[in-house]
Design a protein around this motif. Structure first.
Motif, mmCIF file in Angstrom:
data_model
loop_
_atom_site.group_PDB
_atom_site.id
_atom_site.type_symbol
_atom_site.label_atom_id
_atom_site.label_comp_id
_atom_site.label_asym_id
_atom_site.label_seq_id
_atom_site.Cartn_x
_atom_site.Cartn_y
_atom_site.Cartn_z
ATOM 1 N N TRP A 290 -7.492 -3.924 9.392
ATOM 2 C CA TRP A 290 -6.988 -2.556 9.358
ATOM 3 C C TRP A 290 -7.627 -1.838 10.542
ATOM 4 O O TRP A 290 -8.656 -2.276 11.055
ATOM 5 C CB TRP A 290 -7.416 -1.881 8.065
ATOM 6 C CG TRP A 290 -6.844 -2.469 6.815
ATOM 7 C CD1 TRP A 290 -6.816 -3.791 6.454
ATOM 8 C CD2 TRP A 290 -6.254 -1.754 5.735
ATOM 9 N NE1 TRP A 290 -6.243 -3.913 5.221
ATOM 10 C CE2 TRP A 290 -5.892 -2.683 4.763
ATOM 11 C CE3 TRP A 290 -6.015 -0.404 5.503
ATOM 12 C CZ2 TRP A 290 -5.286 -2.313 3.568
ATOM 13 C CZ3 TRP A 290 -5.418 -0.037 4.314
ATOM 14 C CH2 TRP A 290 -5.050 -0.986 3.361
ATOM 15 N N PRO B 174 -2.498 0.202 8.595
ATOM 16 C CA PRO B 174 -2.616 -1.044 7.831
ATOM 17 C C PRO B 174 -2.594 -2.245 8.769
ATOM 18 O O PRO B 174 -2.289 -2.112 9.961
ATOM 19 C CB PRO B 174 -1.371 -1.013 6.942
ATOM 20 C CG PRO B 174 -0.376 -0.227 7.718
ATOM 21 C CD PRO B 174 -1.173 0.799 8.482
ATOM 22 N N ALA C 260 -1.772 -2.583 1.085
ATOM 23 C CA ALA C 260 -1.626 -1.535 2.103
ATOM 24 C C ALA C 260 -0.784 -0.390 1.546
ATOM 25 O O ALA C 260 0.332 -0.152 1.983
ATOM 26 C CB ALA C 260 -1.012 -2.107 3.369
#
Length: 188
Positions: A3, A50, A80
């Motif tokens: 991420w 994400p 996510a």
């Protein structure tokens, strides 16, 4: 794939955070964009992307500087999914001894059920930052905890030292070199 979390400095435009959020939503989309509430400079925006989303946040219109961090979720989030709207979010960066990172995560997970039951608060995520050369040299790891609270009053209320969660957080504090908590709000 990691991420990505950005803390960016924006120009002087009055609606800079909202303009950045609108721009990013027209790209492959961030999970969240936050504006400062307490502890961040007023021209700051925070962006969470994400995995597999590689938007050039640092090159976005209105961004004049900033930094990016690669993060891996630990116990949360498990998918996510965007953070829930409303309330305030406290982004708390922890620096811990490298050998204590796993225990820090374990203790966090032990404390959350009591914490979330007692207070109008929900842990969105606890992320482990990719190790930098400075982290390796100092024998440390960095973690980012994102917690949603009803408001700042609820954050203050959650500092209650009589709870089971607090006792666990005190054990976690023994592993902590530095903690820096600052508040922000999701930009709708």
């Amino acid at each position: 794939m990691a991420w990505r979390y950005f803390q960016v400095e924006l120009g002087r435009a009055r609606a800079a955070q909202a303009e950045l959020a609108a721009f990013l939503r027209r790209t492959d989309g961030p999970l969240a964009v936050w504006a400062p509430v307490l502890g961040f400079a007023s021209n700051t925006a925070l962006v969470l992307l994400p995995p597999d989303h590689r938007t050039d946040v640092l090159g976005a219109p209105g961004v004049v500087g900033g930094e990016a961090h690669d993060l891996e979720p630990t116990l949360r989030p498990t998918a996510a999914e965007p953070p829930p709207a409303g309330g305030i979010y406290v982004h708390n960066w922890f620096t811990v001894d490298a050998e204590g990172a796993d225990e820090f995560v374990r203790l966090s997970g032990e404390a959350w059920p009591d914490f979330e039951t007692r207070f109008e608060a929900r842990i969105y995520g606890l992320f482990l930052a990719a190790e930098s050369e400075a982290d390796l040299a100092a024998g440390q790891r960095r973690l980012l905890l994102m917690t949603r609270y009803r408001d700042l009053g609820e954050w203050q209320k959650s500092r209650d030292p009589t709870t089971d969660a607090w006792a666990t957080f005190l054990r976690r504090r023994e592993l902590t070199r530095v903690s820096l908590a600052r508040a922000c709000a999701l930009i709708p």
